[in-house]
Design an enzyme around this catalytic site. Structure first.
Site, mmCIF file in Angstrom:
data_model
loop_
_atom_site.group_PDB
_atom_site.id
_atom_site.type_symbol
_atom_site.label_atom_id
_atom_site.label_comp_id
_atom_site.label_asym_id
_atom_site.label_seq_id
_atom_site.Cartn_x
_atom_site.Cartn_y
_atom_site.Cartn_z
ATOM 1 N N ASN A 79 -11.257 -2.640 -4.882
ATOM 2 C CA ASN A 79 -10.529 -1.648 -5.687
ATOM 3 C C ASN A 79 -11.269 -1.233 -6.963
ATOM 4 O O ASN A 79 -10.918 -0.234 -7.593
ATOM 5 C CB ASN A 79 -9.110 -2.134 -6.028
ATOM 6 C CG ASN A 79 -8.154 -2.046 -4.849
ATOM 7 O OD1 ASN A 79 -7.251 -2.875 -4.698
ATOM 8 N ND2 ASN A 79 -8.321 -1.044 -3.988
ATOM 9 N N ASP A 125 0.824 -1.207 0.000
ATOM 10 C CA ASP A 125 0.000 0.000 0.000
ATOM 11 C C ASP A 125 0.862 1.262 0.000
ATOM 12 O O ASP A 125 1.978 1.263 0.511
ATOM 13 C CB ASP A 125 -0.924 -0.015 1.227
ATOM 14 C CG ASP A 125 -2.051 0.990 1.086
ATOM 15 O OD1 ASP A 125 -2.460 1.290 -0.051
ATOM 16 O OD2 ASP A 125 -2.533 1.476 2.124
HETATM 17 C C1 IPE Z 1 -5.349 -2.687 -0.023
HETATM 18 O O1 IPE Z 1 -5.066 -1.341 -0.164
HETATM 19 C C2 IPE Z 1 -5.410 -3.357 -1.358
HETATM 20 C C3 IPE Z 1 -4.140 -3.495 -2.073
HETATM 21 C C4 IPE Z 1 -2.979 -3.135 -1.634
HETATM 22 C C5 IPE Z 1 -4.243 -4.119 -3.369
HETATM 23 P P1 IPE Z 1 -6.226 -0.242 -0.301
HETATM 24 O O2 IPE Z 1 -5.547 1.045 -0.526
HETATM 25 O O3 IPE Z 1 -7.210 -0.673 -1.306
HETATM 26 O O4 IPE Z 1 -6.913 -0.319 1.136
HETATM 27 P P2 IPE Z 1 -7.753 0.772 1.932
HETATM 28 O O5 IPE Z 1 -8.804 1.289 0.991
HETATM 29 O O6 IPE Z 1 -6.811 1.844 2.341
HETATM 30 O O7 IPE Z 1 -8.314 0.037 3.098
HETATM 31 C C1 IPE Z 2 -1.729 0.161 -3.342
HETATM 32 O O1 IPE Z 2 -1.485 1.519 -3.377
HETATM 33 C C2 IPE Z 2 -1.970 -0.406 -4.715
HETATM 34 C C3 IPE Z 2 -3.375 -0.792 -4.981
HETATM 35 C C4 IPE Z 2 -4.356 -0.746 -4.121
HETATM 36 C C5 IPE Z 2 -3.661 -1.255 -6.325
HETATM 37 P P1 IPE Z 2 -2.642 2.572 -3.363
HETATM 38 O O2 IPE Z 2 -3.070 2.827 -4.766
HETATM 39 O O3 IPE Z 2 -3.737 2.141 -2.455
HETATM 40 O O4 IPE Z 2 -1.922 3.850 -2.781
HETATM 41 P P2 IPE Z 2 -2.474 4.837 -1.677
HETATM 42 O O5 IPE Z 2 -2.853 4.007 -0.491
HETATM 43 O O6 IPE Z 2 -3.648 5.531 -2.280
HETATM 44 O O7 IPE Z 2 -1.336 5.746 -1.386
HETATM 45 MG MG MG Z 3 -4.091 2.383 -0.494
#
Ligand code: IPE
Ligand code: IPE
Ligand code: MG
Length: 245
Positions: free
Chosen positions: A76, A28
């Protein structure tokens, strides 16, 4: 093992005989990493992909046998269509570009999740990649795609019942055998980068006794030192599994 990683392992006082067998990562922080640099979120996803490759190689070097990464959750899809499209397009591109090197490194590649929602082209690519890497034994890389822990549990129960079994005799082992990860042991370590302290629907069943690590580093900045730090702390923890030490 390269000299550099070898030295670092010694420096961190890591016991090579107690390396976590299975490491799971919630990768993340890609978007925030890019925002901090005044770049679009997708730039962060690209960098995140590079970091995954580096981390995979580092896991091979230190002797991790299974690496499971959260690439796209069932939630997502709520993101802007443009970002979702980019993530899936970039995934296809990465499979094409990386497959030969993954084979060279001895990686057995698996894509796990509710895959039926993806287009046929991606499904074909996944099938080919899994087929080409299936007899590799250095490390297994599970890429969790359209993955949700709750959905996995529901599907596992359905799978158990569809096989003609009775709900009365359902055991924990039966359900474990229906999970996407049925063939690998549960994660010893679960790492979440990016500073948030939550599971976000990841491996709810399998992480019952995993050691959890929440670190502030954004995923594109996750380096060997972060990994070794986790391994070092892992080795100092007392895993009691409900018993006494
Ligand atoms: C979790 O991260 C999913 C992945 C890393 C693929 P998210 O960014 O989707 O999670 P939340 O929304 O902060 O809980
Ligand atoms: C994790 O990074 C990757 C996916 C969930 C695909 P994020 O896209 O959630 O990045 P942040 O949390 O918004 O910084
Ligand atoms: Mg994220």
């Amino acid at each position: 093992m390269t000299a550099e990683v070898d030295d670092l392992i010694t420096q961190y006082g890591i016991d090579r005989k107690r390396i976590p067998n299975h490491v799971a990562i919630i990768m993340d922080g890609n978007g925030r990493w890019a925002n901090k640099r005044l770049m679009p979120r997708n730039f962060g996803h690209k960098q995140g992909q590079k970091q995954l490759k580096k981390t995979l190689i580092n896991c091979v070097k230190i002797g991790v046998k299974v690496l499971t990464v959260y690439a796209f959750s069932t939630e997502n899809w709520r993101r802007p269509e443009e970002e979702v499209r980019f993530l899936l397009k970039y995934l296809k591109k990465s499979i094409i570009e990386e497959i030969d090197e993954l084979i060279e490194e001895g990686v057995c590649l698996k894509f796990l999740g509710d895959l039926k929602e993806f287009d046929q082209k991606l499904l074909d690519m996944i099938e080919t990649a899994e087929e080409r890497t299936k007899s590799n034994t250095t490390i297994q890389l599970n890429v969790m795609l359209n993955y949700g822990g709750r959905r996995e549990i529901i599907d596992a129960v359905k799978g158990y019942l569809k096989a003609g079994n009775s709900i009365e005799t359902l055991s924990e082992d039966d359900l474990s055998a229906q999970m996407y990860t049925a063939l690998v042991p549960d994660p010893d370590v679960l790492i979440r980068t990016g500073g948030d302290v939550r599971i976000s629907n990841f491996m709810l069943w399998q992480c019952a006794y995993s050691e959890l690590f929440f670190i502030d580093t954004f995923w594109p900045d996750f380096e060997i030192d972060d990994l070794l730090n986790v391994v070092q702390q892992f080795q100092s923890r007392d895993r009691r599994f409900g018993g006494l030490s």
